[in-house]
Each structure stands twice: as structure tokens, then as C-alpha cells.
Design an enzyme around this catalytic site. Structure first.
Site, mmCIF file in Angstrom:
data_model
loop_
_atom_site.group_PDB
_atom_site.id
_atom_site.type_symbol
_atom_site.label_atom_id
_atom_site.label_comp_id
_atom_site.label_asym_id
_atom_site.label_seq_id
_atom_site.Cartn_x
_atom_site.Cartn_y
_atom_site.Cartn_z
ATOM 1 N N LYS A 1 4.900 10.138 3.739
ATOM 2 C CA LYS A 1 3.531 10.659 3.507
ATOM 3 C C LYS A 1 3.629 12.058 2.871
ATOM 4 O O LYS A 1 2.806 12.431 2.045
ATOM 5 C CB LYS A 1 2.719 10.741 4.811
ATOM 6 N N TYR B 1 7.824 7.200 8.314
ATOM 7 C CA TYR B 1 6.480 7.040 7.738
ATOM 8 C C TYR B 1 5.957 8.409 7.286
ATOM 9 O O TYR B 1 5.519 8.592 6.148
ATOM 10 C CB TYR B 1 5.555 6.411 8.795
HETATM 11 N N1 LIG Z 1 -4.832 5.186 11.273
HETATM 12 C C1 LIG Z 1 -4.629 6.502 11.443
HETATM 13 O O1 LIG Z 1 -4.756 7.048 12.538
HETATM 14 C C2 LIG Z 1 -4.269 7.335 10.267
HETATM 15 C C3 LIG Z 1 -4.075 6.770 9.000
HETATM 16 N N2 LIG Z 1 -3.773 7.589 7.935
HETATM 17 C C4 LIG Z 1 -3.633 7.011 6.598
HETATM 18 O O2 LIG Z 1 -4.840 6.326 6.273
HETATM 19 C C5 LIG Z 1 -4.575 5.264 5.372
HETATM 20 C C6 LIG Z 1 -5.237 3.992 5.869
HETATM 21 O O3 LIG Z 1 -4.694 3.658 7.130
HETATM 22 P P1 LIG Z 1 -5.243 2.404 7.961
HETATM 23 O O4 LIG Z 1 -6.522 1.947 7.393
HETATM 24 O O5 LIG Z 1 -5.150 2.814 9.379
HETATM 25 O O6 LIG Z 1 -4.095 1.332 7.657
HETATM 26 P P2 LIG Z 1 -4.215 -0.244 7.457
HETATM 27 O O7 LIG Z 1 -2.842 -0.782 7.706
HETATM 28 O O8 LIG Z 1 -5.328 -0.808 8.243
HETATM 29 O O9 LIG Z 1 -4.574 -0.389 5.917
HETATM 30 C C7 LIG Z 1 -3.641 -0.220 4.893
HETATM 31 C C8 LIG Z 1 -3.940 -1.215 3.782
HETATM 32 O O10 LIG Z 1 -2.975 -1.006 2.738
HETATM 33 C C9 LIG Z 1 -2.622 -2.276 2.219
HETATM 34 N N3 LIG Z 1 -1.320 -2.202 1.575
HETATM 35 C C10 LIG Z 1 -0.118 -1.944 2.170
HETATM 36 N N4 LIG Z 1 0.857 -2.004 1.268
HETATM 37 C C11 LIG Z 1 0.277 -2.269 0.065
HETATM 38 C C12 LIG Z 1 0.795 -2.468 -1.248
HETATM 39 N N5 LIG Z 1 2.088 -2.400 -1.510
HETATM 40 N N6 LIG Z 1 -0.083 -2.733 -2.262
HETATM 41 C C13 LIG Z 1 -1.418 -2.847 -1.990
HETATM 42 N N7 LIG Z 1 -1.944 -2.675 -0.765
HETATM 43 C C14 LIG Z 1 -1.111 -2.400 0.256
HETATM 44 C C15 LIG Z 1 -2.599 -3.199 3.448
HETATM 45 O O11 LIG Z 1 -2.683 -4.562 3.081
HETATM 46 C C16 LIG Z 1 -3.803 -2.684 4.222
HETATM 47 O O12 LIG Z 1 -4.961 -3.422 3.899
HETATM 48 C C17 LIG Z 1 -3.062 5.197 5.236
HETATM 49 O O13 LIG Z 1 -2.677 5.861 4.059
HETATM 50 C C18 LIG Z 1 -2.548 5.960 6.441
HETATM 51 O O14 LIG Z 1 -1.295 6.537 6.169
HETATM 52 C C19 LIG Z 1 -3.691 8.940 8.069
HETATM 53 C C20 LIG Z 1 -3.883 9.542 9.285
HETATM 54 C C21 LIG Z 1 -4.162 8.788 10.481
HETATM 55 C C1 LIG Z 2 0.999 4.051 24.732
HETATM 56 C C2 LIG Z 2 0.360 5.409 24.714
HETATM 57 C C3 LIG Z 2 1.322 6.499 25.105
HETATM 58 C C4 LIG Z 2 -0.287 5.818 23.435
HETATM 59 C C5 LIG Z 2 -1.252 4.805 22.827
HETATM 60 C C6 LIG Z 2 -2.030 5.385 21.682
HETATM 61 C C7 LIG Z 2 -1.209 5.545 20.408
HETATM 62 C C8 LIG Z 2 -0.906 4.164 19.855
HETATM 63 C C9 LIG Z 2 -1.979 6.420 19.400
HETATM 64 C C10 LIG Z 2 -2.215 7.828 19.932
HETATM 65 C C11 LIG Z 2 -2.160 8.803 18.758
HETATM 66 C C12 LIG Z 2 -2.176 7.872 17.551
HETATM 67 C C13 LIG Z 2 -1.791 8.361 16.203
HETATM 68 C C14 LIG Z 2 -1.292 7.467 15.254
HETATM 69 C C15 LIG Z 2 -1.052 6.024 15.592
HETATM 70 C C16 LIG Z 2 -1.586 5.588 16.961
HETATM 71 C C17 LIG Z 2 -1.343 6.662 18.024
HETATM 72 C C18 LIG Z 2 0.147 6.958 18.157
HETATM 73 C C19 LIG Z 2 -0.803 7.936 13.904
HETATM 74 C C20 LIG Z 2 0.711 8.001 13.973
HETATM 75 C C21 LIG Z 2 -1.206 6.964 12.776
HETATM 76 C C22 LIG Z 2 -0.730 7.413 11.422
HETATM 77 C C23 LIG Z 2 -0.838 8.863 11.139
HETATM 78 O O1 LIG Z 2 -0.841 9.242 10.002
HETATM 79 C C24 LIG Z 2 -0.853 9.839 12.253
HETATM 80 C C25 LIG Z 2 -1.454 9.287 13.528
HETATM 81 C C26 LIG Z 2 -1.357 10.283 14.673
HETATM 82 C C27 LIG Z 2 -2.025 9.796 15.915
#
Ligand SMILES: NC(=O)C1=CN([C@@H]2O[C@H](COP(=O)(O)OP(=O)(O)OC[C@H]3O[C@@H](n4cnc5c(N)ncnc54)[C@H](O)[C@@H]3O)[C@@H](O)[C@H]2O)C=CC1
Ligand SMILES: CC(C)CCC[C@@H](C)[C@H]1CC[C@H]2C3=C(CC[C@]12C)[C@@]1(C)CCC(=O)C[C@@H]1CC3
Length: 346
Positions: free
Chosen positions: A148, A144
Site C-alpha cells: 500500500k 499488504y
Molecule cells: N477494509 C478496510 O478496513 C480498509 C480498506 N482499505 C482499502 O480500501 C480498498 C477497498 O477495500 P475493501 O472494499 O475492504 O476490499 P474488498 O476486498 O471488499 O474489495 C476489493 C475489490 O478489488 C477487486 N480486485 C482485487 N484484485 C483485483 C484485480 N487484480 N483487478 C481488478 N479488481 C481486483 C476485488 O475483486 C474486490 O471486489 C482497498 O484498496 C483497501 O486496501 C484501506 C483502509 C482500511
Molecule cells: C479477533 C480480534 C482480535 C480482532 C477482530 C477484528 C479485526 C479483524 C479488525 C480490527 C481492526 C481491523 C483493521 C483491518 C482489518 C480488520 C481488523 C484487523 C485493516 C488491516 C484492513 C486493511 C487496512 O488497510 C487497515 C485496517 C486496519 C484495521
């Protein structure tokens, strides 16, 4: 004419707008008076103020109608990081992002704001107050993250002021908040099934967890500051809560806040890492026969046992960023939003 220009300039498209971050983006953009299109492969919510375009971002033909008359496209779509589908990551995050860039150019969208990830520089070893000048990870922690990196490079390279096309990337870390499908639900699932007995490492490692509304605020500021000659053009920006916290102190606040016990024992980081690595090898060998999704993956162990927090000074300086919700308030709001995950007191 002036009114028309003003209205056009407040129209935006959120690609991935049905997701966790995407929905919060839509809500804040509407509150700020933007007119909002959502482009996603699924319809994640109902809102009559939003125009939905359903489609796959790998198709330019599907994207183009969603980008007409739009002044900024936010691209926050991605397959879930927990998916094991390498081809899908490559197709959507890399090839699909190239398509998004082409579609924006063809539709005349002048600004593209990408949601990247601070993990693009993380290799599983400590990062303390890391700046955007750190090199991309040579050995990213998973596939992943590898895609990115490819995605971010592509978006930043596409910045082309001479042709009125401006790009920037936001790098959040550990996003959490109401409706997050990952962090809190995975943690509580692990606690429910009795897997949260061990704290990995000594518990002193500081990590950034960023409240979703601060992440959204950073994206909107980026869009508003992205213009010819601005320092945002073609650059990446960390957006954090600016309050790094010990990983296990944060997890413990979520666990106790939802009436679960905190881990009682400690396990050295290197032991946990090799156990998770060994487990992933065993599961790989067994994969033709059984599919099991482990809770403890080498990636999660690395995230749980190392320091990884980032400086957001560049965002403060170049776009006036400041977190709008403190970590304490953010944890409180998050806990309140998960009544269904709260354990009934005995
Ligand atoms: N959740 C986290 O902790 C972090 C997330 N990110 C980035 O933030 C962004 C949003 O993440 P979340 O909201 O957590 O994910 P999410 O999974 O909740 O949302 C992603 C959305 O993208 C849509 N999607 C996926 N493939 C698609 C495609 N081919 N065409 C159109 N839509 C598509 C999905 O249907 C979904 O609604 C992502 O780019 C992720 O890489 C970055 C750092 C941390
Ligand atoms: C079971 C436990 C050891 C940990 C539970 C929490 C984890 C699921 C989360 C803690 C840090 C999070 C994190 C992400 C996903 C959820 C965690 C691993 C990402 C990998 C999501 C996508 C990103 O781009 C980076 C995030 C870093 C932190």
C-alpha cells in the site's frame, strides 16, 4: 456542447467497484447523479444503471475500455489484506497501480483518486492524532501494508498538472458498515469459536473505526476538489469518523449488539504479541504440511493493543470534509445489517 461536457464530467469509473467499499462508492455516486462504470475481476452485484467491465487491473488493454470518456477514476481494488500471497500484493497493488496510472493517462482521464490506508504510517507502536506529515512506516506491519505504501507513493508521484493529470490519495482506517466481509464477520467467527475470552492490553487504547459512508463521502469530495492548483494535488488525506474510541469498547458494542459475550480476562499486550508471533513461526514451519489461518496474528494483536488514531483536519480544511454519519448511528446501522450473525437468545 455544454450538456455534453457536463455529462462527460459526471462520468466515473470505480476500479474495485464490486468490493465492500466499491459497492458503497457506486451507490453514493449514482445517488449524486454520476454515471458509473465498474471495473473489477468479478461482478459483485446487479445494477442496470452500472456498466460493468470485467478484467484484471494489471492489464492496460482490459482497463482502457472502462476509462473512455471518464473524468475521474477511483481506484479501490486490492487483494484482501488477510491473503498471504506476497506476489499477488506486489503484482496488483504496486505493478497494477502503475498500469492504472498509465491507462488513465492514455485514456485522457484527468483525475485519479486512490484508496490508500492510514496504516501506511503504522509500525505497531502508538500513534495519537497522527497527521499526514508522519513518515511512511520503515517497518510496515505486514506485506499488504508494504505494497500500500509503494502504491500510494506511485500515485502521488504521478500528479502532473502541466499535463492535466491530477492525483490524490484517501487514507481511511478500520472501515466498517453493512456488507463488510472482514471486521464484524471475523470478530463474530472468533466469538462463536470461543476465542474472544481475552482483551489484549488494558482496553484504554483509542482507535479510529470509520463508517463506510463517511469514507465514500471523503472520496467524492476529493474527486470534486481535485483540480489545477488545488491543495489536494499529489497529497494524501486521512478520512476518519473523527471520534476515536477504545478498541475493546468498540468490539464490545458489536459483540453485545449481536448477543455475544465480551472478553472477561485481560492479557498484557507484549505477551499477546509474542504469543501471536511464536504461533506464526510455528505455522510457517508447519506450512509445507498443513495450512492453518490463525485468528490472532501479530498484525491483529498490534491493531488491537495500541493507540492508532489519526487527525482528519487536513481533509476538513482542504475539501470541507465532515463525517456525515456519527459513530453511534454507524454502529446501529451496522448491527441491523447483520441479522444472520446475531446469536439467538437462550
Ligand atoms: N477494509 C478496510 O478496513 C480498509 C480498506 N482499505 C482499502 O480500501 C480498498 C477497498 O477495500 P475493501 O472494499 O475492504 O476490499 P474488498 O476486498 O471488499 O474489495 C476489493 C475489490 O478489488 C477487486 N480486485 C482485487 N484484485 C483485483 C484485480 N487484480 N483487478 C481488478 N479488481 C481486483 C476485488 O475483486 C474486490 O471486489 C482497498 O484498496 C483497501 O486496501 C484501506 C483502509 C482500511
Ligand atoms: C479477533 C480480534 C482480535 C480482532 C477482530 C477484528 C479485526 C479483524 C479488525 C480490527 C481492526 C481491523 C483493521 C483491518 C482489518 C480488520 C481488523 C484487523 C485493516 C488491516 C484492513 C486493511 C487496512 O488497510 C487497515 C485496517 C486496519 C484495521
Amino acid at each position: 456542447m455544454a450538456t455534453h461536457l457536463r455529462l462527460t464530467s459526471r462520468k466515473c469509473t470505480v476500479i474495485g467497484g464490486s468490493g465492500f467499499l466499491g459497492q458503497h462508492m457506486v451507490e453514493q455516486l449514482l445517488d449524486k447523479g454520476y454515471s458509473v462504470n465498474v471495473f473489477d475481476i468479478r461482478k459483485g452485484f446487479e445494477n442496470e444503471k452500472v456498466q460493468f467491465f470485467l478484467g484484471d487491473l494489471c492489464s492496460k488493454e482490459a482497463l482502457l475500455p472502462a476509462l473512455q470518456g471518464v473524468s475521474v477514476a477511483f481506484h479501490c481494488a486490492s487483494p484482501a489484506p488477510s491473503s498471504d500471497n506476497r506476489e499477488l500484493f506486489y503484482k496488483v497493488n504496486f505493478m497494477g497501480t502503475k498500469t492504472v496510472i498509465e491507462a488513465c493517462k492514455e485514456a485522457g482521464v484527468p483525475k485519479l483518486v486512490l484508496t490508500s490506508s492510514a496504516s501506511v504510517v503504522f509500525e505497531g507502536t502508538d500513534i495519537k492524532n497522527g497527521t499526514e506529515d508522519l513518515p511512511y512506516a520503515k517497518k510496515p506491519i505486514d506485506y499488504y501494508t508494504e505494497t500500500k505504501i509503494l502504491q500510494e507513493k506511485e500515485v502521488l508521484r504521478a500528479n502532473d498538472p502541466d499535463n492535466n493529470f491530477f492525483t490524490t490519495a484517501i487514507r481511511p482506517h478500520g472501515i466498517f458498515g453493512p456488507r463488510d466481509p472482514q471486521l464484524v464477520p471475523i470478530l463474530i467467527q472468533a466469538a462463536k469459536s470461543g476465542k474472544m475470552k481475552f482483551m489484549i492490553g488494558d482496553g484504554k487504547n483509542l482507535v479510529d473505526f470509520t463508517y463506510v459512508e463517511n469514507v465514500v463521502h471523503g472520496h467524492i469530495l476529493a474527486a470534486e476538489h481535485l483540480q489545477k492548483d488545488s491543495p489536494l494535488c499529489g497529497k494524501a488525506f486521512h478520512i476518519t469518523n473523527d471520534e476515536p474510541v477504545p478498541f475493546w469498547a468498540f468490539m464490545s458494542r458489536i459483540l453485545t449488539g449481536l448477543n455475544y459475550d465480551t472478553p472477561k480476562y485481560q492479557i498484557p499486550y507484549w505477551l499477546a504479541y509474542y504469543l501471536a508471533f511464536f504461533l506464526s513461526l510455528v505455522l510457517l514451519l508447519l506450512s509445507p504440511l498443513v495450512t492453518i489461518k490463525p485468528t490472532f496474528t501479530p498484525m491483529r494483536v498490534a491493531l488491537a493493543g495500541t493507540f492508532h488514531y489519526y487527525s482528519c483536519e487536513r481533509a476538513k480544511r482542504d475539501m470541507g470534509y465532515k463525517p456525515v454519519v456519527s459513530l453511534d448511528e454507524a454502529i446501529e446501522r451496522t448491527l441491523q445489517s447483520y441479522p444472520h450473525l446475531r446469536r439467538a437468545k437462550a
